[in-house]
Enzyme design. Structure first.
Site, short mmCIF file in Angstrom:
data_model
loop_
_atom_site.label_atom_id
_atom_site.label_comp_id
_atom_site.label_asym_id
_atom_site.label_seq_id
_atom_site.Cartn_x
_atom_site.Cartn_y
_atom_site.Cartn_z
N GLU A 466 -3.46 -7.14 0.75
CA GLU A 466 -4.30 -7.35 1.95
C GLU A 466 -3.46 -7.39 3.24
O GLU A 466 -3.69 -8.23 4.10
CB GLU A 466 -5.13 -8.64 1.84
CG GLU A 466 -6.37 -8.53 0.99
CD GLU A 466 -7.44 -7.63 1.60
OE1 GLU A 466 -7.37 -7.32 2.80
OE2 GLU A 466 -8.33 -7.21 0.84
C1 LIG Z 1 -1.44 -6.76 -7.81
C2 LIG Z 1 -1.84 -5.91 -6.66
C3 LIG Z 1 -3.19 -5.70 -6.39
C4 LIG Z 1 -3.57 -4.84 -5.37
N1 LIG Z 1 -4.89 -4.53 -5.21
C5 LIG Z 1 -5.23 -3.52 -4.36
C6 LIG Z 1 -6.57 -3.03 -4.31
O1 LIG Z 1 -7.46 -3.53 -5.02
N2 LIG Z 1 -6.84 -2.00 -3.49
C7 LIG Z 1 -5.90 -1.42 -2.70
O2 LIG Z 1 -6.22 -0.50 -1.99
N3 LIG Z 1 -4.62 -1.87 -2.72
C8 LIG Z 1 -4.27 -2.90 -3.52
N4 LIG Z 1 -2.98 -3.35 -3.57
C9 LIG Z 1 -1.98 -2.67 -2.74
C10 LIG Z 1 -1.41 -3.53 -1.65
O3 LIG Z 1 -2.35 -3.70 -0.63
C11 LIG Z 1 -0.12 -2.86 -1.20
O4 LIG Z 1 0.84 -3.09 -2.21
C12 LIG Z 1 0.38 -3.36 0.13
O5 LIG Z 1 -0.49 -2.94 1.15
C13 LIG Z 1 1.78 -2.88 0.44
O6 LIG Z 1 1.89 -1.50 0.26
P1 LIG Z 1 3.11 -0.93 -0.61
O7 LIG Z 1 3.11 -1.61 -1.92
O8 LIG Z 1 3.02 0.54 -0.59
O9 LIG Z 1 4.41 -1.40 0.15
P2 LIG Z 1 5.01 -0.75 1.47
O10 LIG Z 1 3.94 -0.48 2.45
O11 LIG Z 1 5.92 0.36 1.09
O12 LIG Z 1 5.87 -1.97 2.01
C14 LIG Z 1 7.15 -2.33 1.47
C15 LIG Z 1 7.80 -3.34 2.43
O13 LIG Z 1 8.01 -2.72 3.70
C16 LIG Z 1 7.40 -3.49 4.72
N5 LIG Z 1 6.88 -2.58 5.74
C17 LIG Z 1 6.10 -1.49 5.57
N6 LIG Z 1 5.79 -0.94 6.74
C18 LIG Z 1 6.36 -1.70 7.69
C19 LIG Z 1 6.40 -1.67 9.11
N7 LIG Z 1 5.75 -0.71 9.79
N8 LIG Z 1 7.08 -2.63 9.76
C20 LIG Z 1 7.72 -3.60 9.09
N9 LIG Z 1 7.73 -3.68 7.75
C21 LIG Z 1 7.05 -2.75 7.05
C22 LIG Z 1 6.30 -4.27 4.06
O14 LIG Z 1 5.97 -5.45 4.78
C23 LIG Z 1 6.92 -4.56 2.69
O15 LIG Z 1 7.70 -5.72 2.76
C24 LIG Z 1 -2.58 -4.24 -4.56
C25 LIG Z 1 -1.23 -4.52 -4.79
C26 LIG Z 1 -0.85 -5.31 -5.83
C27 LIG Z 1 0.61 -5.54 -6.08
#
Ligand SMILES: Cc1cc2nc3c(=O)[nH]c(=O)nc-3n(C[C@H](O)[C@H](O)[C@H](O)COP(=O)(O)OP(=O)(O)OC[C@H]3O[C@@H](n4cnc5c(N)ncnc54)[C@H](O)[C@@H]3O)c2cc1C
Length: 609
Positions: A466
């Protein structure tokens, strides 16, 4: 103090929610009906959720190639929750709902979240159906939302993709019109979707007759290219099994396939999935009639207007984020309760007197050691404080929906500023509370013989989904505190000032009132200093420390405000003292790097790591 007692205090003595019954929407309600809802939820959580929390952790969902297998208790918990009417609690009477205030709904859900956060995937289903109530057509509401509210169908939110998490503008799932008559479908303009969605919670299971996916995808422009940025994103209903206009299953499987289950650190009672849309595993209605000559494709019905997908999705964002904060809070409370129980029963060590320790004396229970009390008090201050924050925000949601136009507008703006805190502060500090709960248990806390390690693992998710911690912080400092000329921040400052003014006249609270006034002034000055160069790269380089300090300011305010509602309550008094003596001073260090626009982190060359 039992959670039920804390909830009663917060709802009735502090937030005075019974007064909501004087508003037309809630006129069927009273303190008695609110209490009856809490009673029912407390009982179901005790009987159908709590006993199975460890089971759903150890018996992770698995896929046998055809179906996802979960313990029978998971289905029993889903059914009990649906039968309780909680899926539809906040809805209109006409939808079969109770027109329950959101603040009471949130309080009641604490029991379930605390008993087993992952056994019920209801938060997503309710969020999905609420979104359709706000943006769907009449038929979409009847066919999809109504069947989610009655528990026949469940819902998901499909935003993330393997390559696009925080940056949703980079999603590549495509949606193309399905045949020449695509716009005539009674369920909404019909498209064919193709793409992969990652991390989808409750994306596949056997708990309900059908799963209603809400999917973000891009409709290609006339040149066949995807529109860059969030403007190109649209929202679609993609049912796992196709339905007719009466909501009956047609017997056709839509082309949504489980590519695999993710094996997670915690929150294992809910499946987490990689879903393939439209890859042809379940070809549906022959060839997709996509204008780009597409073959297979998952059938999806457009919600709202093309290009408005993210706006529709974010419409429900405040509530979704308050829901995450509530989950983190409930886990903090669960850990605190377990640690308190353990500390009261574990004999270990002897007290140090002026002459040292006396080995001839019996051991004391660890709750008698100052350091254990410190850790318990921290957990109490974090988790009960977070509960106050969540319910305060939930009460604002009710104000936004049912208050006078001015009050509703104030609530909207306050929520803009407070929602990143409601999501992030409990995610960080109730996780810390769970870590302290493990510490109180010593070595036993590190084993599966006690529940606290699971609480910590379950809670670790909340800083990630989220909107990650970093993204929430950038939203707070980059947008929320400056929007509408900083009016949200001013409104919040006005409320904090009002508490300060009252506390200044209470015996014993003047020092806290002065400390809070100083913290408020510091946060205000730091907000200006962070933006002094006008360069977001300077301001946002230290957005997380800013959010931590802002959150601590808010929590200090809420602790003091609660104390004003019941000044003589010793537990709250001590927790407030703890917060003001041990926690609030931490904001100095957090704010210093923000105010000086410290670039130690931002300027770190990659090859110096
Ligand atoms: C158990 C679980 C349940 C989930 N359920 C859902 C769901 O039901 N539906 C859904 O759509 N998604 C879901 N998600 C996805 C979740 O919302 C994403 O994992 C999250 O938005 C982060 O995206 P990412 O994993 O690609 O990490 P990334 O976006 O790659 O981020 C990796 C790191 O980089 C940092 N970062 C990224 N961009 C920036 C920036 N511009 N500036 C500074 N820092 C940055 C982030 O803060 C993080 O620390 C779920 C995830 C998990 C683990």
């Amino acid at each position: 103090m039992a959670v039920r007692d804390t909830l009663e205090f917060l709802l009735h003595d502090w937030l005075r929610v019974a007064e909501l019954a004087s508003r037309p929407r809630f006129s069927d309600h009273s303190r008695e009906t609110f209490d009856a809802v809490l009673d029912t939820c407390e009982r179901i959580a005790r009987e159908k959720f709590a006993p199975f929390n460890r089971l759903v952790d150890t018996e992770e969902p698995r896929f046998d190639g055809e179906k996802v297998i979960q313990p029978a208790a998971t289905k029993a918990a889903w059914d009990a929750y649906a039968e309780s009417g909680m899926l539809t609690a906040a809805q209109d009477h006409a939808m079969g709902g109770m027109q329950l205030p959101y603040v009471v709904e949130s309080a009641a859900n604490v029991f379930f979240a605390k008993a087993s956060i992952s056994i019920g995937g209801s938060i997503l289903t309710v969020g999905n159906a609420n979104l359709l109530m706000a943006h769907g057509t009449t038929l979409q509401k009847q066919v999809f939302a109504a069947n989610e509210f009655n528990g026949r169908f469940s819902g998901t939110m499909c935003l993330s993709e393997p390559q696009a998490g925080s940056s949703l503008s980079d999603i590549t799932t495509r949606a193309v019109p399905d045949g020449g008559d695509f716009s005539q479908d009674p369920l909404g303009p019909r498209y064919r979707l193709r793409g992969n969605k990652m991390w989808i919670s409750a994306g596949e299971h056997e708990l309900t007759e059908n799963i209603i996916h809400l999917v973000l995808a891009k409709i290609p422009g006339p040149d066949g290219q995807l529109v860059p940025g969030v403007k190109g994103i649209s929202l679609f209903i993609v049912p796992k099994k196709l339905v007719d206009t009466e909501g009956r299953l047609t017997g056709e499987r839509n082309d949504v396939a489980l590519a695999g289950l993710n094996h997670k650190l915690g929150w294992r009672g809910t499946t987490n999935t990689l879903l393939n849309f439209g890859e042809g595993k379940f070809p549906v209605r022959g060839q997709g009639g996509g204008l780009d000559g597409a073959g297979a494709g998952a059938i999806g019905y457009l919600v709202g207007q093309p290009g408005e997908g993210l706006r529709c999705m974010f419409h429900m964002m405040n509530e979704a984020r308050i829901g995450i904060g509530m989950a983190a809070t409930a886990l903090g409370l669960a850990g605190y309760e377990a640690a308190l129980d353990y500390a009261r029963n574990r004999p270990q060590g002897r007290p140090v007197g002026p002459a040292g320790k006396d080995p001839s004396q019996p051991q004391v229970r660890i709750i008698e050691h100052a350091d254990i009390k410190r850790m318990l008090l921290a957990q109490k201050a974090y988790s009960e404080g977070a509960l106050a924050l969540i319910l305060y925000c939930a009460r604002l949601v009710d104000e936004q929906h049912t208050g006078t136009p001015e009050a509703a507008d104030e609530a909207r703006l306050l929520l803009e500023v407070l929602t990143p805190i409601a999501k992030s502060w409990p995610s960080e500090f109730c996780l810390e509370a769970n870590s302290l709960a493990i510490q109180v248990h010593g070595g036993y806390g590190y084993t599966r013989d006690f529940p606290v390690e699971q609480y910590w693992r379950d809670n670790r998710l909340n800083m990630i989904h989220e909107g990650t911690h970093g993204i929430q912080a950038a939203d707070l400092l980059g947008r929320k505190v400056t929007m509408e000329g900083g009016r949200g921040l001013k409104l919040l400052a006005g409320r904090i000032d009002a508490t300060i003014a009252r506390a200044l006249h209470q015996p014993g609270l003047a020092a806290h009132a002065n400390a809070l006034a100083q913290a408020l002034q510091q946060v205000g000055a730091t907000t200006k200093a962070a933006w002094a160069s006008g360069d977001p790269r300077d301001a946002l380089a230290n957005a997380v420390p800013y959010m931590q300090a802002f959150g601590h300011l808010v929590l200090a305010w809420l602790w003091l405000d609660q104390l004003l509602a019941q000044p003589g309550h010793e537990g709250r008094q001590r927790a407030t003292h703890y917060f003001f003596h041990y926690e609030l001073p931490r904001i100095d260090a957090w704010l210093r790097v923000v105010a000086s626009r410290d670039r130690t982190c931002a300027d770190m060359p990659e090859d110096a790591f």
